[in-house]
Write a protein that holds these residues in place. Structure first.
Motif, PDB file in Angstrom:
ATOM      1  N   ASN A 165     -12.799   9.429  -0.031  1.00  0.00           N
ATOM      2  CA  ASN A 165     -12.349   8.230   0.671  1.00  0.00           C
ATOM      3  C   ASN A 165     -13.375   7.101   0.571  1.00  0.00           C
ATOM      4  N   TYR A 185     -15.577 -12.267   0.056  1.00  0.00           N
ATOM      5  CA  TYR A 185     -16.064 -10.924   0.351  1.00  0.00           C
ATOM      6  C   TYR A 185     -16.358 -10.821   1.845  1.00  0.00           C
ATOM      7  N   GLU A 223       0.842  -1.188   0.000  1.00  0.00           N
ATOM      8  CA  GLU A 223       0.000   0.000   0.000  1.00  0.00           C
ATOM      9  C   GLU A 223       0.880   1.241   0.000  1.00  0.00           C
ATOM     10  N   ASN A 248     -16.641  -7.438   5.012  1.00  0.00           N
ATOM     11  CA  ASN A 248     -16.442  -6.062   5.494  1.00  0.00           C
ATOM     12  C   ASN A 248     -16.203  -5.064   4.361  1.00  0.00           C
ATOM     13  N   CYS A 249     -17.054  -5.110   3.350  1.00  0.00           N
ATOM     14  CA  CYS A 249     -16.972  -4.202   2.193  1.00  0.00           C
ATOM     15  C   CYS A 249     -15.652  -4.319   1.436  1.00  0.00           C
ATOM     16  N   THR A 250     -14.991  -5.468   1.537  1.00  0.00           N
ATOM     17  CA  THR A 250     -13.719  -5.704   0.856  1.00  0.00           C
ATOM     18  C   THR A 250     -13.808  -6.995   0.056  1.00  0.00           C
ATOM     19  N   ARG A 274     -11.128  -2.415  -1.486  1.00  0.00           N
ATOM     20  CA  ARG A 274     -11.931  -1.916  -0.364  1.00  0.00           C
ATOM     21  C   ARG A 274     -13.034  -0.999  -0.871  1.00  0.00           C
ATOM     22  N   ASN A 275     -14.000  -0.761  -0.020  1.00  0.00           N
ATOM     23  CA  ASN A 275     -15.125   0.157  -0.275  1.00  0.00           C
ATOM     24  C   ASN A 275     -16.030  -0.333  -1.405  1.00  0.00           C
ATOM     25  N   ARG A 296      -6.832  -6.816  -2.867  1.00  0.00           N
ATOM     26  CA  ARG A 296      -7.958  -6.386  -2.041  1.00  0.00           C
ATOM     27  C   ARG A 296      -8.538  -5.115  -2.647  1.00  0.00           C
ATOM     28  N   ILE A 339     -11.755  -9.796  -1.739  1.00  0.00           N
ATOM     29  CA  ILE A 339     -10.413 -10.374  -1.660  1.00  0.00           C
ATOM     30  C   ILE A 339     -10.277 -11.397  -2.769  1.00  0.00           C
ATOM     31  N   PRO A 347     -13.539   3.039  -4.365  1.00  0.00           N
ATOM     32  CA  PRO A 347     -12.861   1.747  -4.189  1.00  0.00           C
ATOM     33  C   PRO A 347     -11.344   1.914  -4.205  1.00  0.00           C
TER      34      PRO A 347
END
Length: 176
Positions: free
Chosen positions: A61, A134, A43, A136-138, A80-81, A78, A140, A64
């Motif tokens: 923020n 999938y 990251e 937590n809104c992520t 996210r969002n 990953r 993978i 994705p």
């Protein structure tokens, strides 16, 4: 063989620091100036809070966030969002373009990305090695590493043990 060529180029490269969980490259331009960092795994460092620098617009923020985090046995990405349930996502391999495609059935998200390690070793993509989960809104996405990549990574780890860690206490300045 391509694998030995890649390892030889790593051995010959200038190594400035070794950071865990991050793989990034910096290539010189045609005029010899160092370019921007290209992050392959890990990251990017977060920008300072409230410090926009020369940027006048800051991205939301809630957008994705796409990043790669590998494990020992899998390449892993990953995103996210992503607020949609798991059954909305479709993750598959595109053999013609040699990439992985992520799309939603509601046409709200679409992403294509290549697996640079497989391109580097000129290995084919296999749809059976691809999986996703999938939580937590992520989203993978995992792709099991082929044996050739695992062997090359063990050679790479031997080479990296010769480089001092960036977080090593040996280089700390002593106070008087």
């Amino acid at each position: 063989m391509v694998v030995t060529g890649w390892l030889e180029s790593l051995r010959a490269a200038e190594k400035t620091a070794l950071l865990q969980d991050v793989r990034k490259w910096r290539v010189k331009s045609a005029l010899g100036a160092l370019g921007q960092w290209q992050i392959e795994v890990g990251e990017p460092a977060p920008h300072g809070a409230g410090n926009l620098g020369c940027e006048l617009i800051k991205e939301s923020n809630a957008n994705p966030i796409f990043m790669r985090k590998d494990t020992k046995m899998c390449f892993q990405w990953r995103i996210r969002n992503l607020p949609y349930p798991k059954d909305v996502y479709n993750v598959c391999v595109d053999q013609q373009e040699r990439c992985v495609v992520v799309r939603t059935t509601n046409k709200k998200y679409y992403k294509k990305f290549s697996i640079t390690d497989l391109e580097r070793y000129q290995l084919p993509l296999d749809d059976s090695l691809l999986s996703f989960a999938y939580a937590n809104c992520t989203l993978i996405i995992s792709y099991q590493k082929p044996k050739e990549v695992l062997v090359a990574e063990s050679e790479l780890q031997k080479e990296l043990k010769k480089v001092k860690m960036a977080h090593s206490s040996d280089g700390d300045c002593k106070t008087q």
